[in-house]
Structures are given as C-alpha cells and as structure tokens.
Design a protein around this motif. Structure first.
Motif, PDB file in Angstrom:
ATOM      1  N   GLN A  78      43.035  43.020  47.283  1.00 58.64           N
ATOM      2  CA  GLN A  78      41.673  42.413  47.112  1.00 58.64           C
ATOM      3  C   GLN A  78      41.468  41.153  48.242  1.00 58.64           C
ATOM      4  OE1 GLN A  78      41.351  39.174  45.106  1.00 58.64           O
ATOM      5  NE2 GLN A  78      43.587  38.862  45.315  1.00 58.64           N
ATOM      6  N   MET A  79      42.500  40.387  48.569  1.00 57.00           N
ATOM      7  CA  MET A  79      42.440  39.364  49.467  1.00 57.00           C
ATOM      8  C   MET A  79      43.879  39.675  50.451  1.00 57.00           C
ATOM      9  SD  MET A  79      41.243  35.941  47.688  1.00 57.00           S
ATOM     10  CE  MET A  79      39.749  35.779  46.577  1.00 57.00           C
TER      11      MET A  79
ATOM     12  N   HIS B 216      32.816  30.167  50.435  1.00 62.44           N
ATOM     13  CA  HIS B 216      33.114  29.877  48.745  1.00 62.44           C
ATOM     14  C   HIS B 216      34.236  28.763  48.717  1.00 62.44           C
ATOM     15  CE1 HIS B 216      31.570  33.731  47.478  1.00 62.44           C
ATOM     16  NE2 HIS B 216      32.489  34.434  48.356  1.00 62.44           N
TER      17      HIS B 216
ATOM     18  N   ARG C  70      37.731  26.579  44.512  1.00 64.32           N
ATOM     19  CA  ARG C  70      37.709  27.098  42.739  1.00 64.32           C
ATOM     20  C   ARG C  70      37.126  28.468  42.822  1.00 64.32           C
ATOM     21  NH1 ARG C  70      40.940  25.047  40.772  1.00 64.32           N
ATOM     22  NH2 ARG C  70      40.697  22.912  40.879  1.00 64.32           N
TER      23      ARG C  70
ATOM     24  N   LEU D 230      37.244  30.840  44.800  1.00 67.86           N
ATOM     25  CA  LEU D 230      37.881  31.831  45.411  1.00 67.86           C
ATOM     26  C   LEU D 230      38.889  32.213  44.481  1.00 67.86           C
ATOM     27  CD1 LEU D 230      38.462  30.943  49.128  1.00 67.86           C
ATOM     28  CD2 LEU D 230      37.306  33.050  48.138  1.00 67.86           C
ATOM     29  N   GLU D 231      39.291  31.088  43.689  1.00 68.99           N
ATOM     30  CA  GLU D 231      40.345  31.307  42.456  1.00 68.99           C
ATOM     31  C   GLU D 231      39.777  32.333  41.216  1.00 68.99           C
ATOM     32  OE1 GLU D 231      42.877  27.337  42.617  1.00 68.99           O
ATOM     33  OE2 GLU D 231      41.308  27.544  41.070  1.00 68.99           O
ATOM     34  N   ARG D 232      38.573  32.080  41.201  1.00 67.59           N
ATOM     35  CA  ARG D 232      37.812  32.927  39.961  1.00 67.59           C
ATOM     36  C   ARG D 232      37.586  34.274  40.469  1.00 67.59           C
ATOM     37  NH1 ARG D 232      35.261  28.670  35.660  1.00 67.59           N
ATOM     38  NH2 ARG D 232      36.978  27.613  35.610  1.00 67.59           N
ATOM     39  N   ILE D 233      37.070  34.230  41.660  1.00 73.45           N
ATOM     40  CA  ILE D 233      36.855  35.583  42.388  1.00 73.45           C
ATOM     41  C   ILE D 233      38.243  36.242  42.306  1.00 73.45           C
ATOM     42  CG2 ILE D 233      36.400  36.770  44.392  1.00 73.45           C
ATOM     43  CD1 ILE D 233      34.418  34.647  44.947  1.00 73.45           C
ATOM     44  N   ARG D 234      39.405  35.953  42.678  1.00 72.35           N
ATOM     45  CA  ARG D 234      40.496  36.466  42.923  1.00 72.35           C
ATOM     46  C   ARG D 234      41.117  36.945  41.325  1.00 72.35           C
ATOM     47  NH1 ARG D 234      45.275  32.075  43.142  1.00 72.35           N
ATOM     48  NH2 ARG D 234      44.307  31.901  41.114  1.00 72.35           N
ATOM     49  N   ASP D 235      40.911  35.791  40.390  1.00 76.81           N
ATOM     50  CA  ASP D 235      41.354  36.277  38.861  1.00 76.81           C
ATOM     51  C   ASP D 235      40.376  37.532  38.426  1.00 76.81           C
ATOM     52  OD1 ASP D 235      43.065  34.293  39.307  1.00 76.81           O
ATOM     53  OD2 ASP D 235      42.299  32.950  38.050  1.00 76.81           O
ATOM     54  N   ASN D 236      39.110  37.264  38.751  1.00 75.08           N
ATOM     55  CA  ASN D 236      38.448  38.417  38.442  1.00 75.08           C
ATOM     56  C   ASN D 236      38.876  39.741  38.814  1.00 75.08           C
ATOM     57  OD1 ASN D 236      36.643  36.481  37.068  1.00 75.08           O
ATOM     58  ND2 ASN D 236      34.860  36.859  38.259  1.00 75.08           N
ATOM     59  N   ASN D 237      39.033  39.679  40.158  1.00 72.19           N
ATOM     60  CA  ASN D 237      39.547  41.034  40.904  1.00 72.19           C
ATOM     61  C   ASN D 237      40.925  41.301  40.036  1.00 72.19           C
ATOM     62  OD1 ASN D 237      37.498  40.980  42.523  1.00 72.19           O
ATOM     63  ND2 ASN D 237      38.669  39.829  44.197  1.00 72.19           N
ATOM     64  N   LEU D 238      41.818  40.597  39.895  1.00 74.82           N
ATOM     65  CA  LEU D 238      43.097  40.917  39.613  1.00 74.82           C
ATOM     66  C   LEU D 238      42.884  41.531  38.039  1.00 74.82           C
ATOM     67  CD1 LEU D 238      45.339  37.877  40.787  1.00 74.82           C
ATOM     68  CD2 LEU D 238      45.179  39.956  41.766  1.00 74.82           C
ATOM     69  N   VAL D 239      42.410  40.733  37.201  1.00 75.63           N
ATOM     70  CA  VAL D 239      42.177  41.382  36.035  1.00 75.63           C
ATOM     71  C   VAL D 239      41.629  42.782  35.927  1.00 75.63           C
ATOM     72  CG1 VAL D 239      40.899  40.968  33.709  1.00 75.63           C
ATOM     73  CG2 VAL D 239      42.138  39.093  35.002  1.00 75.63           C
TER      74      VAL D 239
ATOM     75  N   ARG E 261      40.356  31.936  30.687  1.00 74.57           N
ATOM     76  CA  ARG E 261      39.364  32.925  30.951  1.00 74.57           C
ATOM     77  C   ARG E 261      39.858  34.160  31.376  1.00 74.57           C
ATOM     78  NH1 ARG E 261      37.793  33.502  36.373  1.00 74.57           N
ATOM     79  NH2 ARG E 261      35.571  33.907  35.894  1.00 74.57           N
TER      80      ARG E 261
ATOM     81  N   LEU F 223      43.136  40.149  29.386  1.00 75.69           N
ATOM     82  CA  LEU F 223      44.072  40.964  30.208  1.00 75.69           C
ATOM     83  C   LEU F 223      44.735  41.937  29.000  1.00 75.69           C
ATOM     84  CD1 LEU F 223      44.766  41.933  33.062  1.00 75.69           C
ATOM     85  CD2 LEU F 223      46.666  40.287  32.487  1.00 75.69           C
TER      86      LEU F 223
ATOM     87  N   LEU G 238      48.802  35.192  35.843  1.00 71.09           N
ATOM     88  CA  LEU G 238      48.409  36.798  35.776  1.00 71.09           C
ATOM     89  C   LEU G 238      49.436  37.787  36.385  1.00 71.09           C
ATOM     90  CD1 LEU G 238      44.677  36.611  36.983  1.00 71.09           C
ATOM     91  CD2 LEU G 238      45.413  36.852  34.445  1.00 71.09           C
TER      92      LEU G 238
ATOM     93  N   ARG H 212      43.500  44.950  53.048  1.00 68.14           N
ATOM     94  CA  ARG H 212      42.940  45.108  51.701  1.00 68.14           C
ATOM     95  C   ARG H 212      42.020  46.301  52.034  1.00 68.14           C
ATOM     96  NH1 ARG H 212      38.187  41.005  50.329  1.00 68.14           N
ATOM     97  NH2 ARG H 212      36.843  41.299  52.150  1.00 68.14           N
TER      98      ARG H 212
END
Lengths: 490, 490
Positions: free
Chosen positions: A224-225, A283, A286, A288-297, B49, B54, B142, B215
């Motif tokens: 994703q990144m 971005h 902060r 980017l961190e949330r985008i990354r976490d959304n993608n990973l989840v 969050r 997960l 994660l 990616r």
C-alpha cells in the motif's frame, strides 16, 4: 473490435492474452509450442474467475481468441503486438524482423523483457520507433504495474498512445524515461533475491523463514505504500530529512553482502527530501499514519477471509481469544440457555465504516451472519458437519437499524431462537453497544443437503440441541420488532 | 495482571506499549523525554482505532499505563522488559546494566534493535541469558513479525517462554537461531534502500516512481506470499529447480549495483528446491495460483474500499468502465424511467463466496447497498451533496434469497422506487443472473441532516427527481414479495 497479437504464449504471454480478452479485445496468438493452446486455456481459466469480479462495473464482452501458425497471420489487423519470447537477444531480434515485415507500421510492439533495454531491442530493427518495453508482473491479468521503457527513437505521441491503451486495460503504465538494465522493479527483486540466496546458503534462514519475514512484516506495508512513503511516516513529524540523518549512517555498516553504496551527500539528501515532499506532502504524517493503518487493517482482514498468511495468524489469535469464553463450544458448554445467547462480541473494525463515518449498512448483515454462524456451530452445524454434507442456507433476512455505531465501538450480539424444528431455523439477533440496542437482525434459514442443494432434515444431534434451546427459552416473550414487514407508506 | 516495562517510548516503544496495553497487560514506561507521555498517547490513539477491530473476537480489557522517572521503578513487577533506546551500543549496555540491577532475574529483556546481534548486547552483562533481540516492525501494534534472535547463552525454555508471550500478543515470533547483522528482514530492506538511492541519485526514477513500482506490482504479491513461494508459482509445473535454472544465469549479469553473488552450485539449487518443497509442497502449483489470485483479489478490493494505491487505480478504471453507461449520470440521463432502473451490473468477485461455495449472505446486502448508493446518486444525493451535509440513512432492510449464485457470475440489479417523498425513500431491488431472479432487497431509508443526525427533508432537486421517477413508474404493479414479513412459523 480492437485486436492484439500475442507472440509467445507462456505464463506471461497468456497473462497478456487474458488481460486483452477480458477487456473486450480480440487476441491472435502465435506460439510454436504445441501445448500453447492448453497453457493459455489454463491462464484464461484463472483470469476468468478472478479479474471480472475485481471490478465493481461490468467488463465488456470477452473478445475472440484465435491461434495462428504464422506470425504474419497473427499480426493481421493487430494494433498492439506483445512479444513474450525467451530472454535471448538474438531470438528477440529475429522475431522483431519477422513482425515488422508483416505488421501494420502504426501498431505498437511491446516487449515483455525483464532484462533488456529498449535500445538493445531496437538495434538493427527496420522501424526502431515501433518497439517499446512493456514489462508486466505475474499474474499479468491482476497486477497493474507495467514498466513502459522507451528511448529517444520513440516519439512522444506513440508513448502517449501506448500509455493510454494500457490504462484502458486497467493497468498502471509507469514511463521509465532513462533506460537501465532490468528497468526498476526487477532491480529490487534482484537485490532481495541475491541477499536471500546468501541467507539460505549460509544457513541463516530457510526459504520458508525468508517468506514469512517478508509477508508478516514489510510485505504487507509495501502493498500500500512503497519504500519512501513508509519511511516518511516512520520518521514522524521531524520529516524525511530527519529520517535519513538517522538511517543514513547505517549504510556504512557491513550489513548486507551488497556493499556498493552511493555517497550520502547533502545533495542526495535534499533530492530525496524534495521528491518525498512532492509525492506525499499533501498529507500530514498523522494523516499518513491513519491512512496506512486503515489500509493495513483492510488488507489483513481481507487475508483473514482467505485464512492465509497474516490473516491465518489473526484467525488463530481469534481462536485463542475466544478460548474458554461463551463464544466457543457446543450447547452443553453454555451455562444459561434461558436468555438470548451471546453469539458475537467484537470491536467495529476500520474497514466497516462508510462515507457517513458510521458502520456501513452491509456490515450489519456481516455481523449478524457471524452471529448466525456461531449459533449454527453451537447447535452442532460446525465446519466438520458442513464438510459431511449438511448446512443451513439463509432464505430471508430482516434488519432494523436503530442507532449509529462507529469504528472501535465494542458491540455484542445476543440471539433468540424463534423457531428451530425440522429443517427450519428462525433466529432473532439483537446488536448492542453497552445497553443501547443498535440494530436487530431476523434470519430465516433452511437446512439443506449440500449435494442436492435441496431442503433436508438436520442431524439428530442438531435437532436435540434445538429442542434444548427451545424449551429453555419457552418463557421468553416474542421479541419486539420480530415478524414485522418494512413499514408501509403513509 | 501481567506487567511489561517499556524502556524508551518513541514510535517503536510506543507501539510495543500499545500492543501490550490493548492485550490486557499493565505497561510501565521509562523515558527521560519530557514529551514521552504525549508521544505514547498519540501512538495509543492510532492503536485504539485500529487493533481491536482487527480481531473478530473481543480483546481483554485494556491494561493500566503508568510513567516512571526511574528505570528501577518501571521494571518493578514486570515479566517483560522491552528496550527501544537509540541504536548505540554503549547506551544499550548502560541501560541493560541498570535494568539488571533492578528487574526480576526471570523477566525477559527484549531489545528492539534492528542492527545489533544479541551477542553484542549480551557482552559484559550481569546475566547475558536474560537478554534477547525481539525486533518489531512499524506499526508495532498491527504488523505481526518479531525477529526473536538468540545466542547459546539463552536457554531453550526461556526462548520458548518469550515465543509464547509474543504469540499471545498476536505476534509472529520468528526464531532466528544463527545471529547475523541486521537479522533477516532488514537485510532485504537495506538492499532495496541502497538500490533505490542509486536510482534516485542517477536520475532514473523519483521517490514516487519507486514507490509505485513497489506497490503496483511485487508489493501486493509479497503481502501474501514471499519471494520463494511466489517464484515457485511463477516457475509453473516444472517446479522450483526449473525456475532457478532459468533465473540463475541472470545473476551473472550486471543488473544491480550490488554484485556479490553466491556461487550457483547444484548444492545450493538442491538446498533451495528441497526447502521450497517442504514449505509449499502440500499445494500443487495450480492450487497455489488460485490461492494467490484469491488473496490478490481480496487485498486489492480491500484497497478499493480505502481508495488508495492499486485500489484507487481500480476505482478509476470502474469509472471509465461505467462512463456512458446507464450506471452513471443523473435522472435526466437515463432513457426509460418507466421500468425498474438498472443500478448494479457486475461479476461476483472471489472474495464474496463462502464455505458453501456460493455468495455469502452478507454480500447480498453489499450488492443491494451499492444499488441504493447508485439510486441515491441518480436522484442527486451524490458525493458532493453528502459533503454539503445531507444523506440517507437506512432504517430497515428485508432480503429474500431465492437462488444461489457463484463467483464469476454476472449479476444485475434493477431498482423500483416504492416510496420517494419528503424524507422517506423506500426501494425494492431485484437481483438477476440473466433472467433468473436470485434475490430481492427492500430498503427503507430516511433523509438526514448529517450535523444533527436527525431526519430532515432532502433538497428540492432530489424531491423533483423522485417525483419524476414516481410518475414514470406509477403504472407498475406493486412488486411480488415487497412489504412482507419473514414467514411465520407453521
């Protein structure tokens, strides 16, 4: 109808054929291999099951596939010619000569070469301008990247046309303007492959350990990144320059066997920091961190559905978390059956929320379906039972959405059995956050024989478990909201 | 309650703290940085969050977080001590000395070091056996991979205990038995980083192009199968040995700047082929291809939901595919409004099927929700309208499952508006494969003000569009199956 010629029909050529066909192009194959038709058929079977559904819109009608004994015949009418013959320059030159003698001079000739530069391919050609590198990644029918590598012989209009055609095929053409051996991606694959060979040879890690080291860690991140955006986030608010100041000196250490390192000058640091700003500066860290976490989840949960890799690990962890809780075991292991039974307890995951910022309506049914699955398991319709040929199919569902719920909320579902006899199973699920009722889900199911796909009676054990619950819940009042139709107009 | 001490609370230490806390451990932090509490708070906010959802099972209650001015105080009662201080050996040695003077001798001291070998960390320690490397990957809350690197000073029981604790935290401890600089994964990252620096420095590619090269191609592959399993599949039925015979010679070419290559002996080829058989031999190549494709489709569709990377590309492609079709545009662009309106046309994707081999019940609602979204767009409740503060929330849904449908099937949904006036919108969707009715979905929605979250009238434009559809569909009979409750017992 557009037509493409596929010259060489192995895994790569077959992947190209599938990409074109499923996007509505006619495909004309030349491959002297007597097995070519079978091989392409196998790739097509894989592609037909996976590519069309990747899209949320309908693909065009599939094009026509034909096989041709002569290259000249295969290229007739083709506006795209894709060469995927073995990686030997003299073979490629011979093929290009034959192609150019027969094909339309405006057709694009793309080479799938992973190693040769376009200037090497163009050398000695009748019309060098016609030849470009279009290097794909396996499986070609699914992965988007195409390295479109050109030389000064290729004019801008032709490159734009090639790029447009590839984009129409759902691909991501990346124009590499300065040719280099192995283009870009394969240089990375090559570097990793070499390092991996050392690790195996030196007995540090097995092939399996190396694969796990990739897919349980940075592999998921890289889906994703890429490298630089990932490090930008890791560097935190201090930014890319700070990250490199920290990480740069490590390059002097003899970590890998691969030790030729560019000088870490201020100029190089600035170049990278500036490019990184241009790439990701829109971005904040902060964000980017949330985008990354959304993608990973979202991706890790997708792998859970396939019970594979990091997803299989998560499933095992869920089993451990449920162990000894009322969320596992059969009807005899649940203490109190006289009240609605706890069938789901979980947090709302990030990938369940929609543009309104709350749980997407389809995910209510996903949660209720999990409750139904748990109830089925409870009465003995578990994985083993299903493998033996019986299961429940849902005939009807009725959901009432009573309150909003957001990502992270801890929800619980409690399940009432309204009917459980013979082949009928009628459940009423109530979803709560704390004491608040969020939604109800009513499900009517029929037991089926998985061979005939027709309704059939369940096992005696299941009937007995349903009897046990029915008598325990006999005194509960009929639940509010059950058995209702959607409200009528007026 | 188990307690962990976190020594050093940056992004990595904070990630460890989050992993422990959300799995029910108490966490005691030592970090002289006056900003430590704020920094860990930020990591915790991200972790809260993303991590709990997960899991499909409930995590334990969150543990207690405390900050301590003295290392000796932080380690009191801790059975796990995680060191994440800067990567300088003399600092690490000083920290270990202080820790070992105060902590329980049976506590595990794990170091987050990415570069140092455990023997280097253990050198000069009071109890070398207590110290292991437990190298995590960002975001630690994660990503599952932990490189657990040990020396002969660590006994087997201690290693097993460390591995067990990490597994309980949902992690994937990989025991690296033969220590090496940078362990395993970072050697690959390092190799890629060096090669990337050359590409940027030589002006071949920008940071953004390099990230896309990762990616849009091999990054997605590596999220689910690593290097060797991927190549095993690429090699086809001929197997891993054949793949290496093809790929091996390329190692002699000067592709990368990183040129120290192990001798490609028969012994090395056999070693790799045997390890690959042990790793992946349980599946045929055909099975592995389908597993891979299922994983890729599921992950790429997960990224679609986030509109990011390869998923954003797929969304753009869908827009192109819909362009000029009845699946796009407003009410005035649809020719015939007098019949149920086509709102979805697509193939059933691989990730929509369940253990029964047919479309999962929750995915019917996902398809019907897409039909509802399209209908909303059609009457003017599009992304722009929603951004301006109005939307429809679903109050009730009723689904009837009438026939089975499998992955790859081309389905279409046609939508009747039963009520569309004021804040009420009542739709009746029919899902077909060809002429066969597969399912119906009835939805009752209310228009809401997204600020107050209360029902409110829609815009005049939406009212006008609903009027237009209502009068065009006035003569249609009330659809069979609409307005029904789930069948009653008997």
């Amino acid at each position: 109808m557009k037509a493409a010629a596929i010259i060489g029909g192995g895994v790569i050529g077959g992947g190209w054929a599938a990409r074109f066909l499923l996007n509505g192009w006619d495909v004309r194959v030349f491959d002297p291999d007597p097995d070519a038709e079978r091989k392409i058929g196998e790739v097509m079977a894989n592609a037909r099951r996976s590519l069309p559904g990747l899209s949320d819109a309908p693909l065009p009608e599939e094009g026509r596939l034909s096989f041709h004994a002569e290259m000249a015949d295969a290229v007739a009418g083709a506006i795209w010619i894709q060469e995927s013959v073995p990686e030997r320059l003299e073979i490629k030159h011979k093929v290009f000569a034959e192609l150019q003698a027969a094909c339309h001079p405006d057709a694009i000739i793309g080479s799938s070469t992973s190693g040769f530069k376009p200037s090497e391919l163009q050398a000695g050609a009748a019309r060098p301008a016609q030849i470009v590198v279009t290097h794909p990644f396996n499986p070609v029918y699914l992965l988007p990247l195409i390295e479109l590598v050109t030389t000064s012989a290729n004019d801008a209009a032709q490159v734009a046309r090639a790029s447009e055609q590839l984009t129409e095929l759902g691909m991501y053409p990346m124009h590499v303007k300065k040719e280099i051996d192995a283009h870009i991606a394969d240089r990375f694959l090559e570097a990793v492959w070499r390092e991996a060979l050392w690790l195996v040879k030196d007995g540090i890690a097995t092939t399996e350990e190396i694969d796990e080291a990739i897919r349980m860690g940075f592999g998921i991140r890289w889906a994703q990144m890429g490298l630089f955006e990932t490090y930008r986030v890791a560097g935190g608010e201090a930014g890319m320059k700070h990250f490199m100041a920290q990480f740069g000196p490590a390059l002097k250490w003899p970590w890998t066997k691969l030790t030729d390192v560019p000088e870490f000058t201020d100029e190089l640091v600035d170049l990278i920091a500036d490019q990184s700003d241009a790439q990701s500066g829109a971005h904040s860290i902060r964000e980017l961190e949330r985008i990354r976490d959304n993608n990973l989840v979202a991706m890790m949960r997708a792998l859970k559905g396939q019970d594979w890799g990091a997803g299989a690990l998560l499933n095992k962890q869920d089993t451990r978390l449920r162990d000894g809780s009322p969320l596992t075991g059969g009807v005899d292991e649940i203490g109190d059956l006289s009240q609605p039974i706890l069938t789901v307890a979980r947090a709302v995951p990030l990938d369940w929320t929609d543009y309104n910022g709350h749980m997407n309506e389809a995910k209510y049914l996903e949660a209720f379906a999990a409750a139904t699955d748990r109830f089925m398991e409870l009465i003995g319709c578990d994985a083993g039972y299903i493998a033996s040929g019986g299961s429940y199919f849902t005939a009807e569902t009725h959901i009432r959405h009573l309150a909003e719920v957001h990502a992270g909320a801890r929800i619980a579902i409690r399940t009432r059995m309204l009917v459980g006899e013979g082949k009928k199973l009628h459940l009423f699920h109530s979803m709560y956050e704390g004491d608040e009722l969020l939604a109800t889900g009513e499900s009517f199911m029929l037991h089926v024989d998985l061979k005939t796909r027709r309704p059939s009676p369940p096992s005696r054990e299941i009937e007995a478990a349903m009897d046990q619950i029915r008598s325990a819940q006999a005194d509960l009042p009929y639940p509010d909201g059950a058995g209702m139709a959607i409200r009528q107009p007026g």
